[in-house]
Design an enzyme around this catalytic site. Structure first.
Site, PDB file in Angstrom:
ATOM      1  N   ARG A  17       1.783   7.972  -3.978  1.00  0.00           N
ATOM      2  CA  ARG A  17       1.314   8.145  -2.599  1.00  0.00           C
ATOM      3  C   ARG A  17       1.753   6.972  -1.713  1.00  0.00           C
ATOM      4  O   ARG A  17       1.636   7.026  -0.498  1.00  0.00           O
ATOM      5  CB  ARG A  17      -0.213   8.305  -2.620  1.00  0.00           C
ATOM      6  CG  ARG A  17      -0.885   8.478  -1.283  1.00  0.00           C
ATOM      7  CD  ARG A  17      -0.531   9.803  -0.622  1.00  0.00           C
ATOM      8  NE  ARG A  17      -1.111   9.863   0.722  1.00  0.00           N
ATOM      9  CZ  ARG A  17      -0.553   9.330   1.809  1.00  0.00           C
ATOM     10  NH1 ARG A  17       0.595   8.703   1.720  1.00  0.00           N
ATOM     11  NH2 ARG A  17      -1.143   9.426   2.980  1.00  0.00           N
ATOM     12  N   LYS A  18       2.238   5.904  -2.323  1.00  0.00           N
ATOM     13  CA  LYS A  18       2.659   4.736  -1.537  1.00  0.00           C
ATOM     14  C   LYS A  18       4.165   4.839  -1.242  1.00  0.00           C
ATOM     15  O   LYS A  18       4.802   5.829  -1.592  1.00  0.00           O
ATOM     16  CB  LYS A  18       2.338   3.444  -2.291  1.00  0.00           C
ATOM     17  CG  LYS A  18       0.997   3.444  -2.993  1.00  0.00           C
ATOM     18  CD  LYS A  18      -0.206   3.608  -2.064  1.00  0.00           C
ATOM     19  CE  LYS A  18      -1.483   3.512  -2.908  1.00  0.00           C
ATOM     20  NZ  LYS A  18      -2.701   3.719  -2.180  1.00  0.00           N
ATOM     21  N   VAL A  19       4.739   3.795  -0.646  1.00  0.00           N
ATOM     22  CA  VAL A  19       6.111   3.932  -0.155  1.00  0.00           C
ATOM     23  C   VAL A  19       7.146   3.914  -1.277  1.00  0.00           C
ATOM     24  O   VAL A  19       8.064   4.730  -1.289  1.00  0.00           O
ATOM     25  CB  VAL A  19       6.401   2.869   0.926  1.00  0.00           C
ATOM     26  CG1 VAL A  19       7.882   2.850   1.300  1.00  0.00           C
ATOM     27  CG2 VAL A  19       5.567   3.179   2.169  1.00  0.00           C
ATOM     28  N   HIS A  44       1.915   3.563  -6.826  1.00  0.00           N
ATOM     29  CA  HIS A  44       1.476   4.944  -7.007  1.00  0.00           C
ATOM     30  C   HIS A  44       2.345   5.844  -6.114  1.00  0.00           C
ATOM     31  O   HIS A  44       2.778   5.413  -5.046  1.00  0.00           O
ATOM     32  CB  HIS A  44      -0.009   5.038  -6.619  1.00  0.00           C
ATOM     33  CG  HIS A  44      -0.590   6.398  -6.821  1.00  0.00           C
ATOM     34  ND1 HIS A  44      -0.503   7.397  -5.869  1.00  0.00           N
ATOM     35  CD2 HIS A  44      -1.246   6.941  -7.867  1.00  0.00           C
ATOM     36  CE1 HIS A  44      -1.085   8.488  -6.328  1.00  0.00           C
ATOM     37  NE2 HIS A  44      -1.542   8.243  -7.532  1.00  0.00           N
TER      38      HIS A  44
END
Ligand SMILES: *Cc1c(COP(=O)(O)O)cnc(C)c1O
Length: 384
Positions: free
Chosen positions: A188-190, A186
């Site tokens: 929002r992840k790295v 997603h």
């Protein structure tokens, strides 16, 4: 006309680091004519599994579906209990519900925000079949200790590594040696593929079943049938799901994976700079690396002391007023309406972290100037 004060551009909490290369890779996938799960997904799985030191990678549509399938692979169901941290994105607990088992909320340790052998042991019962440990915000959990304890207790340890690509334990990637680990792509992840997830495991039988489960329980994938010169009559061995990733997503993921090391170096450097700039602000503890590993700083969270001059929510409001999108810290799932009436043991650390912590903006292209603006607001509030 009255003079207008120029409002500086908003600072978001996170922006994925995407560019021409990802756009080109996605375009190539589209132009190849193969957009559903195919050769690029297979390649992404291979490269990803190698990166984290696992034998097998099974790409799926999200970390939520990855967690669901991991619990199906363990044959969990009604009557079984699975220990999870309440301090996590709610998908961790929900996945347990998907298989009809009971999530049992355990508390976390203050320093990492993660489960420990002690917090798990405190809520473990004879019906406990598994634990889902979360590497929260990219801070690695002490999996060596947890794996040893779970082996003693004869229960399975699943790792929710949604935030933890690029984090390490004892110099090895999170996921190395994991029974089953679930990952998220997603934004929002790295690293990101828009939406997307992965299960990694060293167990060949589970890998085979997971590949089948993500594809309606079919014994032959669409890609296999396409590649075969003879007709393959597939059959459906069990009730499965459509949890597939597309080749367009995998094409983007392959480029993102190639940039991972650079992203982690940058995130750690920005986190270290926050540490330096905030060091002399009294009553503010930033998240740190644990002794046994290193985080990727997917989230840079700070926990103000209980006597900090302003509340967490006032601090968020002051940041928002200055055009800065910070976020409340990790949620406490047991306090959400979805878990109203669900029993839980006291979770004091979870409630304190969830109530008082906040996540400051940190993204690959963040400038020092932007970071200084964030720090200035926090410092100003600390003097109130
Ligand atoms: C984001 C997140 C998830 C869910 O990931 P999706 O890919 O959005 O389904 C699960 N667990 C944790 C700890 C997360 O941070």
């Amino acid at each position: 006309m009255s003079a207008q004060v120029e409002t500086p551009a908003r600072i978001p909490v996170m922006i994925p680091w995407l560019g021409e290369e990802e756009a080109q890779a996605a375009a190539d996938a589209v132009l190849s004519g193969w957009v559903a799960q195919g050769p690029r997904v297979a390649e992404f799985e291979r490269v990803f599994a190698e990166r984290v030191g696992a034998e097998h990678g099974i790409a799926v549509s999200s970390c939520t579906t990855a967690l669901h399938l991991a619990l199906v692979a363990l044959d969990l169901g009604p009557g079984d209990e699975v220990v999870v941290p309440s301090l996590s994105f709610i998908a961790t607990a929900n996945a347990v519900r998907y298989v009809g088992a009971e999530p049992v909320f355990a508390d976390v340790e203050p320093a990492t925000g993660n489960l420990t052998t002690l917090t798990v042991d405190a809520v473990r019962t004879a019906r406990t079949k598994a634990v889902i440990v979360v590497h929260q915000g990219g801070v690695p959990a002490d999996v060596d200790a947890l794996r040893a304890a779970c082996a003693d207790w004869d229960i399975a340890l699943v790792e929710d590594a949604a935030c933890a690509i690029g984090s390490t334990v004892g110099g090895k990637s999170v996921g190395h040696g994991a029974l089953l680990a679930a990952w998220s792509f997603h934004p929002r992840k790295v690293i990101t593929t828009g939406e997307g997830g992965m299960v990694t495991t060293d167990n060949a039988q589970w890998a085979q079943r997971l590949r089948r489960l993500r594809e309606h329980g079919m014994n032959a994938s669409a890609a296999q049938r396409h590649a075969s010169s003879k007709p393959i009559l597939e059959s459906y061995l069990e009730v499965g799901y459509n949890y597939r990733m597309t080749d367009v997503q995998a094409a983007i993921g392959l480029v993102q994976l190639g940039k991972l090391d650079e992203m982690v170096v940058r995130r750690r450097a920005l986190a270290a700079r926050y540490d330096d700039l905030l060091r002399d602000v009294p009553g503010l503890s930033p998240v740190r690396d644990p002794a046994y590993g290193q985080g990727n700083f997917q989230s840079y969270w700070v926990l103000p002391a209980e006597d900090f001059p302003v509340s967490r929510d006032d601090l968020l409001a002051a940041l928002a007023e200055a055009g800065i999108s910070a976020r409340r810290g990790i949620m406490a799932s047991h306090l959400e309406p979805a878990y109203a009436g669900h029993p839980f043991a006291p979770l004091p650390v979870t409630e304190r972290i969830s109530r008082d912590s906040l996540i400051l903006p940190l993204f690959h292209t963040m400038t020092y100037d932007q970071q200084d603006r964030v720090v200035a607001v926090v410092r100003d509030q600390a003097r109130r």
